[in-house]
Write an enzyme that holds these catalytic residues in place. Structure first.
Site, PDB file in Angstrom:
ATOM      1  N   GLU A 239       0.796  -1.233   0.000  1.00  0.00           N
ATOM      2  CA  GLU A 239       0.000   0.000   0.000  1.00  0.00           C
ATOM      3  C   GLU A 239       0.832   1.289   0.000  1.00  0.00           C
ATOM      4  O   GLU A 239       0.795   2.065   0.968  1.00  0.00           O
ATOM      5  CB  GLU A 239      -0.976  -0.008   1.179  1.00  0.00           C
ATOM      6  N   GLU A 349      -6.083  -8.382   0.773  1.00  0.00           N
ATOM      7  CA  GLU A 349      -6.702  -7.879   2.006  1.00  0.00           C
ATOM      8  C   GLU A 349      -8.170  -7.589   1.717  1.00  0.00           C
ATOM      9  O   GLU A 349      -8.496  -6.976   0.695  1.00  0.00           O
ATOM     10  CB  GLU A 349      -6.007  -6.599   2.502  1.00  0.00           C
TER      11      GLU A 349
END
Length: 434
Positions: A239, A349
């Protein structure tokens, strides 16, 4: 791209762009000789009630079905606020916690006690009993202590605990994805990086170089330490800044471009060069994972000339997708949620959480028995979409503690609450998308 079929899978592998996957390219066996990616093996071991599913669905497709080990090696206070509180830390990141303890020996002791007990060998046995076959392990750069500079405050001694956890996963027969979740300098302003750097410092040559060293170190472990023999993917960074998010990160467009133009290609070549120095055959190389283009940091492939054994990580939290706040809307969204694109892509995720402003109202409270049917179908809808349009999924996360107490973020709590079925194949027969 469209849903993978066996023929397409084979052709991709021949063309050299397919990540190596257990059950497709190599076999992984648990210590007891069970192949979690082989339905016949599971059936013979008495671990599979339904042996077959529709063609190319579920684990007939050898889908990744996994959980993240969030808050193990990078503690995220929102997931487990009892840990820092128990040590007297008045902070929300590891860097700040160690600084506030102001005693390296005590910090080392506190963290080592956590690393050695928060996840145990029994957790991996339980994962297998729940039908899971994969773990994704977030790790910080400071686990390679030689690249931590004197101005940085992290606990020491984590490497042996990482080795232990990876070895337990291997003994259980689990496929392992290791991710550089906390990069040098921090790739975002978030405690998942191990620190709260208001201006992320990852995007420069000094910190890129430290990340390369970490990746080389991890690549060496993967190929020389038997405990790492089921590690199939190494993710370059978790991320990073999103190019469009200039409100939070004014330099995001330039940083995203720098990462894709400089960091990704160089990191790739460093990993392959390390493997070459170890005389690793191309068929035995580790798959290299990058954040998928849907994340928002640009096309990860743009400056790469070699895509052999590439894989892509897609994070998809419906909670933040702007879906209308009705249960039907959530199910409709998830049933039609196409996560395909770069291939192979994995939803690395996701959770069962819903919009913050309604999540604890009576109509959405997961502890209310009247809402459990919705959450079961919400789980099933996401499982099916991520196995049909992607190559599988890794739930965030396996375990939480402290005040969160929310099964929508905790796989074990969700199973205990009757929201997640331990026979994952049942997702296809719940009528979630009918």
């Amino acid at each position: 791209m469209h849903i993978s079929t066996p023929a397409l899978f084979t052709s991709l592998f021949i063309l050299g762009s397919q990540a190596w996957l257990p059950g497709e390219h190599r076999q992984i066996l648990s210590k007891d000789g069970i192949d979690l990616f082989n339905r016949s093996s599971l059936h013979q071991a008495g671990m599979l009630a339904k042996r077959y599913l529709p063609t190319a669905y579920g684990n007939d497709k050898n889908a990744i079905r996994g959980v993240n080990l969030g808050s193990l090696f990078i503690i995220e206070n929102w997931l487990s606020d009892d840990i820092f509180a128990g040590w007297g830390c008045k902070s929300t990141s590891e860097f700040d916690c160690v600084s506030s303890i102001n005693n390296q020996t005590k910090a080392n002791s506190d963290f080592q006690r956590h690393w050695g007990s928060w996840i145990t060998k029994d957790d991996f046995t339980k994962m297998v009993s729940y039908g899971l076959n994969t773990v994704r392990i977030p790790v910080g750069y400071w686990f390679l202590e030689s690249i931590v500079d004197s101005s940085e405050h992290f606990a020491r001694g984590g490497e042996e605990y990482l080795d232990q956890v990876v070895g337990w996963a291997k003994d259980a027969g689990l496929y392992v994805i290791i991710v550089l979740h906390g990069a040098p300098g921090a790739q975002a302003t978030d405690a998942f990086t191990g620190q709260l750097n208001p201006t992320p410092g990852f995007y420069d040559d000094y910190n890129y170089d430290r990340a390369y060293q970490w990746l080389e170190w991890m690549t060496n472990k993967i190929h020389t330490n038997d405990a790492y023999s089921t590690v199939g993917m190494l993710e370059l960074v978790n991320e990073p800044e999103r190019a469009w998010d200039t409100t939070a990160y004014p330099n995001a467009p330039a940083n995203s471009d720098s990462m894709r133009k400089t960091y990704y290609p160089t990191a790739w070549s460093k990993i392959r060069a390390k493997e070459s120095s170890l005389n690793i055959a191309s068929s035995a190389q580790v798959s290299i994972m990058l954040m998928d283009e849907k994340w928002g940091s640009g096309d990860p492939k743009q400056y790469l000339t070699d895509l052999y054994l590439a894989a892509y990580d897609d994070h998809n939290y419906v909670k933040y997708a702007g879906v209308a706040e009705t249960k039907d809307a959530y199910l409709q969204h998830s049933c039609s949620d196409d996560r395909s694109g770069n291939w192979p892509v994995f939803v690395g995720e996701w959770s069962l959480s819903v919009a913050t402003d309604v999540e604890w109202t009576s109509d959405w409270d997961p502890t209310n028995d009247g809402n459990k049917d919705f959450y079961r179908k919400f789980w099933a809808a996401q499982v099916m979409s991520y196995e049909k349009t992607a190559q599988g999924w890794v739930f965030w996360t396996w375990k939480t503690t402290g005040s969160l107490n929310d099964p929508r973020w905790d796989y074990q709590k969700a199973v205990a609450a009757g929201i997640i079925d331990t026979n994952i194949d049942n997702a296809y027969t719940m009528g979630a998308c009918s």
